[in-house]
Design a protein around this motif. Sequence first.
Motif, PDB file in Angstrom:
ATOM      1  N   ILE A   5     -19.746   6.603  -3.955  1.00 58.89           N
ATOM      2  CA  ILE A   5     -19.217   7.460  -5.014  1.00 58.89           C
ATOM      3  C   ILE A   5     -20.167   7.399  -6.202  1.00 58.89           C
ATOM      4  O   ILE A   5     -20.763   6.351  -6.479  1.00 58.89           O
ATOM      5  CB  ILE A   5     -17.788   7.035  -5.417  1.00 58.89           C
ATOM      6  N   HIS A   6     -20.318   8.516  -6.867  1.00 58.03           N
ATOM      7  CA  HIS A   6     -21.195   8.567  -8.042  1.00 58.03           C
ATOM      8  C   HIS A   6     -20.542   7.774  -9.178  1.00 58.03           C
ATOM      9  O   HIS A   6     -19.339   7.927  -9.437  1.00 58.03           O
ATOM     10  CB  HIS A   6     -21.422  10.015  -8.458  1.00 58.03           C
ATOM     11  N   ARG A  11     -15.885   6.949 -13.211  1.00 57.51           N
ATOM     12  CA  ARG A  11     -15.460   6.565 -14.551  1.00 57.51           C
ATOM     13  C   ARG A  11     -14.898   7.718 -15.388  1.00 57.51           C
ATOM     14  O   ARG A  11     -14.457   7.498 -16.504  1.00 57.51           O
ATOM     15  CB  ARG A  11     -16.639   5.944 -15.291  1.00 57.51           C
ATOM     16  N   LEU A  12     -14.948   8.949 -14.882  1.00 53.39           N
ATOM     17  CA  LEU A  12     -14.481  10.105 -15.658  1.00 53.39           C
ATOM     18  C   LEU A  12     -13.029   9.934 -16.060  1.00 53.39           C
ATOM     19  O   LEU A  12     -12.174   9.611 -15.247  1.00 53.39           O
ATOM     20  CB  LEU A  12     -14.628  11.396 -14.852  1.00 53.39           C
ATOM     21  N   GLY A  13     -12.761  10.192 -17.319  1.00 53.57           N
ATOM     22  CA  GLY A  13     -11.408  10.099 -17.829  1.00 53.57           C
ATOM     23  C   GLY A  13     -11.002   8.693 -18.238  1.00 53.57           C
ATOM     24  O   GLY A  13      -9.959   8.507 -18.854  1.00 53.57           O
ATOM     25  N   ASP A  17     -16.655  10.665 -20.508  1.00 57.26           N
ATOM     26  CA  ASP A  17     -16.039  11.950 -20.805  1.00 57.26           C
ATOM     27  C   ASP A  17     -16.828  13.041 -20.092  1.00 57.26           C
ATOM     28  O   ASP A  17     -17.981  12.839 -19.711  1.00 57.26           O
ATOM     29  CB  ASP A  17     -16.027  12.190 -22.318  1.00 57.26           C
ATOM     30  N   TRP A  18     -16.237  14.196 -19.934  1.00 57.91           N
ATOM     31  CA  TRP A  18     -16.903  15.307 -19.280  1.00 57.91           C
ATOM     32  C   TRP A  18     -18.046  15.810 -20.149  1.00 57.91           C
ATOM     33  O   TRP A  18     -18.032  15.679 -21.362  1.00 57.91           O
ATOM     34  CB  TRP A  18     -15.906  16.433 -19.038  1.00 57.91           C
ATOM     35  N   ASP A  19     -19.053  16.421 -19.518  1.00 56.68           N
ATOM     36  CA  ASP A  19     -20.180  16.975 -20.255  1.00 56.68           C
ATOM     37  C   ASP A  19     -19.850  18.329 -20.865  1.00 56.68           C
ATOM     38  O   ASP A  19     -20.523  18.772 -21.791  1.00 56.68           O
ATOM     39  CB  ASP A  19     -21.408  17.106 -19.350  1.00 56.68           C
TER      40      ASP A  19
END
Length: 98
Positions: A5-6, A11-13, A17-19
Motif C-alpha cells: 500500500i502507498h 495515512r490519508l485523513g 491531508d489531500w492534495d
Amino acid sequence: MGQKIHPKGFRLGIIEDWDSTWFAQGDSYADNLEEDRSIRDFLKKKLFRAGISKIKIHRRANQIEIAIYTAKPGLIIGKGGRDVALVRDELVKKTGPA
C-alpha cells in the motif's frame, strides 16, 4: 508476499491531508479533476528548476487557491514578484477568469 500500500494512501485523513480540496456536483467533478491535473502539470514543467515538492489546490465557489511547496522560492517569485505575476497570468488564461 503481502499486499503493498502507498504510504500516503495509508495515512490519508489521519496525519496526511489531500492534495486537492473541493466539492463538486454532477458533471463538474470530472472537469475539476482534469483542470487540477493540467494545473499541476503546467506548474511542474514551468517551475521545474525551483524544486517543487508539493502542490496543494483549494477551490472555493469562484476561486482557486494554489499553494506551492518549494526548495527555492526565489526562482518562483523573481525580482519584485514579477515572475509570480507572469505565472499567475498564464494560469488565469488556462483556467479562465474567476
